[in-house]
Design a protein around this motif. Structure first.
Motif, mmCIF file in Angstrom:
data_model
loop_
_atom_site.group_PDB
_atom_site.id
_atom_site.type_symbol
_atom_site.label_atom_id
_atom_site.label_comp_id
_atom_site.label_asym_id
_atom_site.label_seq_id
_atom_site.Cartn_x
_atom_site.Cartn_y
_atom_site.Cartn_z
ATOM 1 N N GLY A 228 46.676 -10.252 -48.923
ATOM 2 C CA GLY A 228 47.231 -11.557 -48.625
ATOM 3 C C GLY A 228 46.154 -12.621 -48.673
ATOM 4 N N LYS A 229 46.534 -13.866 -48.321
ATOM 5 C CA LYS A 229 45.557 -14.948 -48.368
ATOM 6 C C LYS A 229 46.028 -16.117 -47.520
ATOM 7 C CE LYS A 229 47.559 -16.294 -52.771
ATOM 8 N NZ LYS A 229 47.316 -16.456 -54.183
ATOM 9 N N TYR A 230 45.091 -16.994 -47.234
ATOM 10 C CA TYR A 230 45.390 -18.209 -46.485
ATOM 11 C C TYR A 230 45.817 -19.310 -47.440
ATOM 12 C CZ TYR A 230 43.097 -16.009 -42.551
ATOM 13 O OH TYR A 230 42.772 -15.147 -41.542
ATOM 14 N N HIS A 231 46.815 -20.075 -47.027
ATOM 15 C CA HIS A 231 47.253 -21.245 -47.794
ATOM 16 C C HIS A 231 46.879 -22.476 -46.984
ATOM 17 C CE1 HIS A 231 49.542 -19.344 -51.031
ATOM 18 N NE2 HIS A 231 49.836 -18.412 -50.131
ATOM 19 N N TRP A 232 46.066 -23.341 -47.573
ATOM 20 C CA TRP A 232 45.609 -24.567 -46.936
ATOM 21 C C TRP A 232 46.424 -25.722 -47.504
ATOM 22 C CZ3 TRP A 232 40.873 -25.164 -43.933
ATOM 23 C CH2 TRP A 232 40.257 -23.944 -43.630
ATOM 24 N N ILE B 145 40.389 -17.610 -39.242
ATOM 25 C CA ILE B 145 40.090 -18.641 -40.250
ATOM 26 C C ILE B 145 38.582 -18.865 -40.328
ATOM 27 C CG2 ILE B 145 40.272 -21.098 -40.803
ATOM 28 C CD1 ILE B 145 43.083 -21.017 -39.714
ATOM 29 N N GLU C 263 50.642 -8.021 -55.946
ATOM 30 C CA GLU C 263 49.342 -8.629 -55.697
ATOM 31 C C GLU C 263 48.356 -7.600 -55.166
ATOM 32 O OE1 GLU C 263 47.850 -11.798 -52.429
ATOM 33 O OE2 GLU C 263 49.644 -12.337 -53.535
ATOM 34 N N ASP C 264 47.126 -7.667 -55.672
ATOM 35 C CA ASP C 264 46.057 -6.828 -55.133
ATOM 36 C C ASP C 264 45.489 -7.513 -53.900
ATOM 37 O OD1 ASP C 264 46.276 -4.945 -57.135
ATOM 38 O OD2 ASP C 264 44.786 -5.901 -58.417
ATOM 39 N N GLY C 265 45.011 -6.756 -52.953
ATOM 40 C CA GLY C 265 44.402 -7.339 -51.764
ATOM 41 C C GLY C 265 45.373 -7.407 -50.613
ATOM 42 N N TRP D 72 49.016 -17.996 -43.069
ATOM 43 C CA TRP D 72 48.689 -16.714 -43.679
ATOM 44 C C TRP D 72 49.871 -16.275 -44.521
ATOM 45 C CZ3 TRP D 72 44.990 -13.705 -45.089
ATOM 46 C CH2 TRP D 72 45.249 -12.377 -45.408
ATOM 47 N N ARG E 243 35.766 -22.825 -45.677
ATOM 48 C CA ARG E 243 35.726 -22.623 -47.112
ATOM 49 C C ARG E 243 34.393 -23.155 -47.642
ATOM 50 N NH1 ARG E 243 41.199 -25.324 -49.078
ATOM 51 N NH2 ARG E 243 40.243 -27.038 -47.939
ATOM 52 N N PRO F 6 50.509 -10.142 -48.524
ATOM 53 C CA PRO F 6 50.444 -9.815 -49.951
ATOM 54 C C PRO F 6 51.829 -9.684 -50.570
ATOM 55 C CG PRO F 6 49.871 -7.909 -48.625
ATOM 56 C CD PRO F 6 50.013 -9.066 -47.688
#
Length: 121
Positions: free
Chosen positions: A101-105, A49, A97-99, A90, A52, A93
């Protein structure tokens, strides 16, 4: 193999469930050992992490599937400065979706009391 009374988690593919159920005790031990090695190679979400934009991490607490992150906003004043608590997860992907994955806050609320305390992880 003998029948099992345990129910596999829903998110495990059927092919993996079948392979595990068809394995003998020795094979299951090797599978467990291999899975533990793979887990050890994955970085903790807490370690990965990053702050941001406009925020600074004050502390993080690792809870396995999620991390509690306390942040402050140094460029703000008063109540807008924080600190604020988030649950961070976390999300891998999605197929389209490209990439990676991503973090969800997920905002949990304002921190009251010792906001500058040390990390417990």
């Amino acid at each position: 193999m003998t029948a099992t009374n345990s129910s596999p988690p829903e998110d495990i593919p059927d092919s993996v469930v079948t392979a595990l159920q068809d394995s003998d005790d020795g094979q299951l031990r090797e599978i467990i050992h291999y899975a533990q090695q793979l887990l050890g190679e994955h970085p903790s979400i807490t370690d990965a992490i990053e702050s941001r934009e406009g925020e600074e991490l004050v502390r993080t607490e690792d809870h396995g599937a999620y991390t509690i992150a306390v942040v402050k906003r140094p460029d703000e004043t008063g109540e807008a400065r924080g600190p604020f608590t988030y649950r961070v997860r976390w999300a891998p992907p999605v197929e389209d979706e490209d990439g990676g994955g991503k973090y969800h806050w997920h905002y949990l609320g304002r921190v009251h009391g010792d906001s500058e305390g040390k990390s417990r992880d």
